[in-house]
Design an enzyme around this catalytic site. Sequence first.
Site, PDB file in Angstrom:
ATOM      1  N   HIS A  45       0.883  -1.157   0.080  1.00 32.58           N
ATOM      2  CA  HIS A  45       0.060  -0.137   0.071  1.00 32.58           C
ATOM      3  C   HIS A  45       0.945   1.322   0.002  1.00 32.58           C
ATOM      4  O   HIS A  45       0.677   1.989  -0.752  1.00 32.58           O
ATOM      5  CB  HIS A  45      -0.895  -0.007   1.367  1.00 32.58           C
TER       6      HIS A  45
ATOM      7  N   GLY B 189      -2.743  -1.664  -7.488  1.00 34.01           N
ATOM      8  CA  GLY B 189      -1.532  -2.436  -7.473  1.00 34.01           C
ATOM      9  C   GLY B 189      -1.746  -3.576  -8.522  1.00 34.01           C
ATOM     10  O   GLY B 189      -3.073  -4.253  -8.645  1.00 34.01           O
TER      11      GLY B 189
ATOM     12  N   SER C 261      -2.550  -7.614   3.212  1.00 35.66           N
ATOM     13  CA  SER C 261      -3.273  -7.564   4.697  1.00 35.66           C
ATOM     14  C   SER C 261      -3.661  -9.069   5.191  1.00 35.66           C
ATOM     15  O   SER C 261      -3.503  -9.307   6.371  1.00 35.66           O
ATOM     16  CB  SER C 261      -4.596  -6.826   4.824  1.00 35.66           C
TER      17      SER C 261
HETATM   18  P1  AMP Z   1      -6.452  -3.709  -0.498  1.00 37.62           P
HETATM   19  O1  AMP Z   1      -6.203  -2.940   0.677  1.00 37.62           O
HETATM   20  O2  AMP Z   1      -5.905  -5.139  -0.277  1.00 37.62           O
HETATM   21  O3  AMP Z   1      -7.838  -3.767  -1.059  1.00 37.62           O
HETATM   22  O4  AMP Z   1      -5.500  -3.159  -1.415  1.00 37.62           O
HETATM   23  C1  AMP Z   1      -5.620  -1.948  -1.914  1.00 37.62           C
HETATM   24  C2  AMP Z   1      -4.532  -1.693  -3.048  1.00 37.62           C
HETATM   25  O5  AMP Z   1      -3.201  -1.990  -2.754  1.00 37.62           O
HETATM   26  C3  AMP Z   1      -5.149  -2.302  -4.291  1.00 37.62           C
HETATM   27  O6  AMP Z   1      -4.837  -1.657  -5.451  1.00 37.62           O
HETATM   28  C4  AMP Z   1      -4.034  -3.545  -4.398  1.00 37.62           C
HETATM   29  O7  AMP Z   1      -3.640  -4.023  -5.475  1.00 37.62           O
HETATM   30  C5  AMP Z   1      -2.919  -2.854  -3.802  1.00 37.62           C
HETATM   31  N1  AMP Z   1      -1.870  -3.838  -3.366  1.00 37.62           N
HETATM   32  C6  AMP Z   1      -2.284  -4.774  -2.299  1.00 37.62           C
HETATM   33  N2  AMP Z   1      -1.055  -5.650  -2.055  1.00 37.62           N
HETATM   34  C7  AMP Z   1       0.003  -5.120  -2.816  1.00 37.62           C
HETATM   35  C8  AMP Z   1       1.237  -5.598  -2.830  1.00 37.62           C
HETATM   36  N3  AMP Z   1       1.623  -6.571  -2.276  1.00 37.62           N
HETATM   37  N4  AMP Z   1       1.996  -4.845  -3.786  1.00 37.62           N
HETATM   38  C9  AMP Z   1       1.248  -3.665  -4.553  1.00 37.62           C
HETATM   39  N5  AMP Z   1       0.269  -3.327  -4.273  1.00 37.62           N
HETATM   40  C10 AMP Z   1      -0.586  -4.103  -3.461  1.00 37.62           C
END
Ligand code: AMP
Length: 279
Positions: A37, A146, A185
């Site tokens: 993130h 991401g 997460s």
């Molecule tokens: P989330 O909180 O898991 O819904 O993710 C929020 C944003 O962070 C989304 O655009 C995900 O693709 C990105 N994201 C989650 N994990 C990663 C990671 N390991 N590397 C890069 N971006 C990430």
Amino acid sequence: MQIINSIPEMQTFSKKLQRSGKTIGFVPTMGFLHEGHLSLIDEAQKRCDEVIVSIYVNPTQFGPNEDLDTYPRDFERDAALCEERGVTAIFHPADSIYPADFSTWVNETKLSQGLCGKYRPEHFQGVTTIVTKLFNAVLPDLAVFGQKDAQQSMVIKRMVEDLNFPIEVVVAPIIREADGLAMSSRNKNLTETERKAAVTINQSLKVAKQLILDGELSPLAIESEISERITESGGVIDYVDLVTQRSLEEVTEINEPVIIAVAAHYGKVRLIDNIFIEL
Ligand code: AMP
């Protein structure tokens, strides 16, 4: 750093920034922030004057038997990380952003059908709808997603194009733990044994990439190589698919740039990962 809970307040805040000539970069998240993130925040900082991060565990993108209740949350820690990183404001709405009589959904109907869409039938409708609502609250010039959620980022790009959102979508690379596990997460909910075994996902993707670069052109051979390794490590597979980078359609022969995408369960935790192969 401001913490904003209501949509009207968020809109007023953003309009004020816009009037003063500032560009707004937006990073939507479900919180429990990690370096993945934070890398999106850094990307937004590079490209915009101000960065707004949303933290909201969106119930409409979870299926009935999924992990909405156990999804990790720690708002205080997230807020401290955002502040350290120079974030301008956190948008942290309550579930009341979905009014009781809510009845309008945003649906992408092609890219969202395969991969995770097959196993989580209402997931992408929840994603496109909440991202639309967040865009309308935050009013960003640019939003960063991401590559970790490769299908999600393509669905969002298509939605932005199809519905003419005046927003530039940037996709940032996957950030990994030292042993290669994609940061997520959800990793917090893995037991120690599951955490160690889960590294097999990334390892098998790397082996598969090398097989393709060495001349293996059969998707089935690649898929079974990955499946065997993951199953042997204790993972329960939802899918291992080779799809085109263009359209996310499954390939019968590897003759254009592809993505190998995997979803597998370790214990109660469902993990996804992918690798892009350019040939
Ligand atoms: P989330 O909180 O898991 O819904 O993710 C929020 C944003 O962070 C989304 O655009 C995900 O693709 C990105 N994201 C989650 N994990 C990663 C990671 N390991 N590397 C890069 N971006 C990430």
